[in-house]
Design an enzyme around this catalytic site. Structure first.
Site, PDB file in Angstrom:
ATOM      1  CB  CYS A 140       6.267 108.211  66.359  1.00 61.49           C
ATOM      2  SG  CYS A 140       5.231 108.676  66.609  1.00 61.49           S
ATOM      3  CG  MET A 150      12.994 117.090  66.068  1.00 62.74           C
ATOM      4  SD  MET A 150      14.004 116.685  66.507  1.00 62.74           S
ATOM      5  CE  MET A 150      14.671 117.821  67.750  1.00 62.74           C
ATOM      6  CG  ASP A 151       8.942 122.676  62.247  1.00 66.36           C
ATOM      7  OD1 ASP A 151       8.994 121.291  62.470  1.00 66.36           O
ATOM      8  OD2 ASP A 151       8.211 123.606  61.890  1.00 66.36           O
ATOM      9  CG  ASP A 174      -0.069 112.354  75.711  1.00 61.75           C
ATOM     10  OD1 ASP A 174       0.689 112.486  76.031  1.00 61.75           O
ATOM     11  OD2 ASP A 174      -0.600 112.306  74.112  1.00 61.75           O
ATOM     12  CB  ILE A 201      -2.608 117.449  69.216  1.00 60.61           C
ATOM     13  CG1 ILE A 201      -3.241 117.882  70.001  1.00 60.61           C
ATOM     14  CG2 ILE A 201      -0.777 117.694  69.405  1.00 60.61           C
ATOM     15  CD1 ILE A 201      -3.017 119.408  70.494  1.00 60.61           C
ATOM     16  NE  ARG A 222       7.530 104.360  74.239  1.00 63.03           N
ATOM     17  CZ  ARG A 222       7.534 104.732  73.282  1.00 63.03           C
ATOM     18  NH1 ARG A 222       6.917 104.535  72.621  1.00 63.03           N
ATOM     19  NH2 ARG A 222       8.142 106.207  73.602  1.00 63.03           N
TER      20      ARG A 222
HETATM   21  C1  EPZ Z   1       4.816 116.078  74.113  1.00 60.40           C
HETATM   22  O1  EPZ Z   1       5.265 114.905  72.777  1.00 60.40           O
HETATM   23  C2  EPZ Z   1       3.851 114.365  74.548  1.00 60.40           C
HETATM   24  N1  EPZ Z   1       5.648 113.563  74.865  1.00 60.40           N
HETATM   25  C3  EPZ Z   1       2.937 113.649  73.731  1.00 60.40           C
HETATM   26  O2  EPZ Z   1       3.412 112.327  74.783  1.00 60.40           O
HETATM   27  C4  EPZ Z   1       2.226 114.821  73.743  1.00 60.40           C
HETATM   28  O3  EPZ Z   1       1.144 113.636  73.152  1.00 60.40           O
HETATM   29  C5  EPZ Z   1       2.609 115.944  73.277  1.00 60.40           C
HETATM   30  O4  EPZ Z   1       3.575 116.112  73.848  1.00 60.40           O
HETATM   31  C6  EPZ Z   1       1.247 116.733  73.526  1.00 60.40           C
HETATM   32  O5  EPZ Z   1       1.262 117.443  74.332  1.00 60.40           O
HETATM   33  C7  EPZ Z   1       6.483 114.165  75.462  1.00 60.40           C
HETATM   34  O6  EPZ Z   1       6.404 114.867  76.752  1.00 60.40           O
HETATM   35  C8  EPZ Z   1       7.874 112.924  76.150  1.00 60.40           C
HETATM   36  P1  EPZ Z   1       4.953 118.493  70.457  1.00 60.40           P
HETATM   37  P2  EPZ Z   1       5.722 116.387  71.593  1.00 60.40           P
HETATM   38  O7  EPZ Z   1       5.779 118.829  70.305  1.00 60.40           O
HETATM   39  O8  EPZ Z   1       6.128 117.647  72.261  1.00 60.40           O
HETATM   40  C9  EPZ Z   1       3.830 118.861  65.418  1.00 60.40           C
HETATM   41  C10 EPZ Z   1       2.691 110.316  75.082  1.00 60.40           C
HETATM   42  O9  EPZ Z   1       1.923 109.583  74.878  1.00 60.40           O
HETATM   43  N2  EPZ Z   1       5.227 119.285  66.265  1.00 60.40           N
HETATM   44  O10 EPZ Z   1       3.914 119.271  71.222  1.00 60.40           O
HETATM   45  O11 EPZ Z   1       6.647 115.756  70.837  1.00 60.40           O
HETATM   46  C11 EPZ Z   1       3.987 117.279  65.775  1.00 60.40           C
HETATM   47  O12 EPZ Z   1       4.322 116.603  65.302  1.00 60.40           O
HETATM   48  C12 EPZ Z   1       3.075 111.553  74.293  1.00 60.40           C
HETATM   49  O13 EPZ Z   1       3.113 110.271  76.718  1.00 60.40           O
HETATM   50  C13 EPZ Z   1       5.899 119.640  65.122  1.00 60.40           C
HETATM   51  O14 EPZ Z   1       5.440 120.107  63.506  1.00 60.40           O
HETATM   52  O15 EPZ Z   1       4.832 117.147  71.196  1.00 60.40           O
HETATM   53  C14 EPZ Z   1       2.513 117.358  66.632  1.00 60.40           C
HETATM   54  O16 EPZ Z   1       1.618 117.399  65.300  1.00 60.40           O
HETATM   55  C15 EPZ Z   1       3.222 110.949  72.537  1.00 60.40           C
HETATM   56  N3  EPZ Z   1       6.548 120.793  64.367  1.00 60.40           N
HETATM   57  C16 EPZ Z   1       2.806 118.261  67.296  1.00 60.40           C
HETATM   58  O17 EPZ Z   1       3.517 119.710  66.960  1.00 60.40           O
HETATM   59  C17 EPZ Z   1       7.956 120.404  65.790  1.00 60.40           C
HETATM   60  O18 EPZ Z   1       9.139 120.837  65.917  1.00 60.40           O
HETATM   61  C18 EPZ Z   1       2.711 118.876  69.082  1.00 60.40           C
HETATM   62  O19 EPZ Z   1       3.957 118.225  69.002  1.00 60.40           O
HETATM   63  C19 EPZ Z   1       7.098 119.887  67.171  1.00 60.40           C
HETATM   64  C20 EPZ Z   1       6.138 119.651  67.058  1.00 60.40           C
END
Ligand code: EPZ
Length: 422
Positions: free
Chosen positions: A118, A125-126, A308, A330, A400
């Site tokens: 995105c 999703m690892d 965020d 992040i 959204r």
């Molecule tokens: C949640 O996303 C929120 N979304 C995000 O809010 C928020 O920015 C994020 O948490 C961090 O606080 C929802 O709750 C729906 P992560 P999420 O898994 O769960 C990496 C908004 O604006 N990662 O904590 O997807 C990832 O790429 C949204 O409301 C992996 O590498 O966040 C990122 O760099 C945006 N592998 C970091 O970890 C994985 O399997 C944090 O991701 C999962 C994540």
């Protein structure tokens, strides 16, 4: 596509009511898949992401009835007859991947599209996959879809997360609630939305301890029953509107605001010379005297400064006294609001994950482009104090995550309107 037009220069005053949290509702809704009995959410936010999650759950055979203008969601997965989350839905909203854990727990199988990248990053999703495999799932990637099966059911296990991923913690928590035996999630995310999910699951009969800390222990149970649960207020919407009077001047009371949800953020505001006071109904914010001072920001998992709120904070720092350094730790690409703010006269240098902001006295309105949810609202905040008019295009991003942003800001004195798209 609609756009939002803001004319800067008006001080704000009055109350803004904070809605239920998008990021809590998006994990609470899939929790209905864990039980045959009805789950009802109150204080739900009225957002397009909630509509997307509704369509996804309905495509799986769940019933979702929106009542009281969307504030109440009555759900039941008694008639669950699907286990596939299609790419068409998942690519629009990554949170669709939160059906993976519940479907595995309830059905023993799930086919969930990888979300794809995105605007703000690759978002793999690892961590989700490794965690669910630790519980006994077998997960294979085929043609862009994760095919997950747990032929002999899920079994409790020790699940160390390499990073405190919010979504991976949520998927694991929901899966473990129905697994056989004890699960210990280590390095779990500590966000308030995790605590809200755990609180709801406990109401449904789950046995969970330690939510809100880095170690969560879950004793699996055979089945979960129905419940009614109020969605926690949205700390990101709260922080966003707390910044409005700081940028535009004046005083705003955020009704429903809770200091414990925004501690790190409020500490930075205090350092910038902003008065935040707790009132009987929420949090009142006033820009004490003149321009706020520059402060440095590093985004971290909760309880650190939330990623965020990084874009919104940058919008405020663009007109602060002095130079601020923002480090985004992040996501790998979450400064897309910077070039748009520069079009409005901001002085920002971006190098990789670090943005240096030299405060200017005043910005100038301009047509700007929204790229992601939080970037969009940061441009509106900047427009509140910019000289002249700012037109923010592609506001579907905004819808959204923010309920009627133009109505909430107009109610406290902003000169803002939504212009229907062609
Ligand atoms: C949640 O996303 C929120 N979304 C995000 O809010 C928020 O920015 C994020 O948490 C961090 O606080 C929802 O709750 C729906 P992560 P999420 O898994 O769960 C990496 C908004 O604006 N990662 O904590 O997807 C990832 O790429 C949204 O409301 C992996 O590498 O966040 C990122 O760099 C945006 N592998 C970091 O970890 C994985 O399997 C944090 O991701 C999962 C994540």
């Amino acid at each position: 596509m609609d756009s939002i037009v803001v004319t800067g220069g008006r001080e704000l005053s009055g109350q803004i009511h904070i809605a239920g949290a998008k990021n809590a509702a998006l994990t609470l809704m899939p929790a209905t898949l864990l039980s045959e009995e009805p789950l009802t959410l109150t204080n739900a936010p009225r957002l397009s992401d909630i509509k997307t999650m509704t369509l996804l759950l309905q495509s799986l055979g769940a019933e979702v009835t929106s009542m009281q203008g969307g504030k109440v969601l009555a759900m039941s997965s008694h008639g669950l007859n699907g286990d596939r989350a299609d790419y068409e839905i998942v690519r629009k909203m990554r949170a669709s991947n939160l059906v993976l854990g519940p479907l595995l727990a309830r059905h023993g199988q799930a086919v969930v599209s990888l979300p794809g990248g995105c605007a703000i990053g690759a978002r793999p999703m690892d961590i989700h996959i490794h965690a669910l495999e630790a519980l006994g799932a077998q997960i294979e990637l085929k043609e862009g879809y994760l095919h997950a099966v747990a032929p002999s059911g899920l079994k409790g296990a020790r699940v160390p997360l390499r990073f405190a991923s919010v979504g991976a913690t949520e998927n694991t928590l929901m899966a473990a609630a129905l697994a056989k035996g004890t699960t210990i999630i280590e390095n779990a995310a500590r966000e308030p939305e995790i605590v809200d999910l755990a609180t709801c699951l406990r109401k449904m009969g789950a046995q969970i301890e330690g939510d809100g800390t880095s170690t969560i222990t879950i004793q699996g149970v055979d089945r979960l029953h129905g419940a009614t649960h109020p969605v926690v207020i949205d700390r990101i919407e709260l922080g966003t509107y707390m910044l409005a009077p700081v940028i535009a001047g004046g005083e705003v009371e955020c009704v429903g605001g809770r200091m414990d949800l925004v501690t790190a953020f409020a500490e930075r505001l205090a350092q910038a010379g902003v008065e935040v006071t707790e009132t009987p109904v929420g949090l009142k914010v006033r820009r004490a005297n003149g321009r706020p001072h520059a402060v440095d920001v590093v985004t971290e998992p909760f309880p650190g400064f939330p990623t965020d709120l990084q874009a919104q904070m940058m919008a405020m720092l663009c007109t602060a006294e002095g130079t601020s350094v923002l480090e985004e730790k992040i996501f790998e690409n979450r400064f897309m609001h910077a070039p748009e703010l520069i079009r409005m006269g901001a002085d920002i240098e971006v190098h990789g994950g670090t943005a240096t902001v030299h405060g200017v006295a005043r910005m100038k309105g301009a047509p700007v482009m929204a790229t992601d949810l939080r970037a969009s609202v940061s441009l509106i905040l900047a427009g509140l104090a910019a000289e002249g008019t700012t037109q923010v295009n592609r506001v579907y991003h905004l819808d959204r995550g923010y309920e009627h942003v133009e109505d909430k800001l107009r109610a406290v004195g902003a000169d803002i309107e939504r212009v229907p798209g062609s």
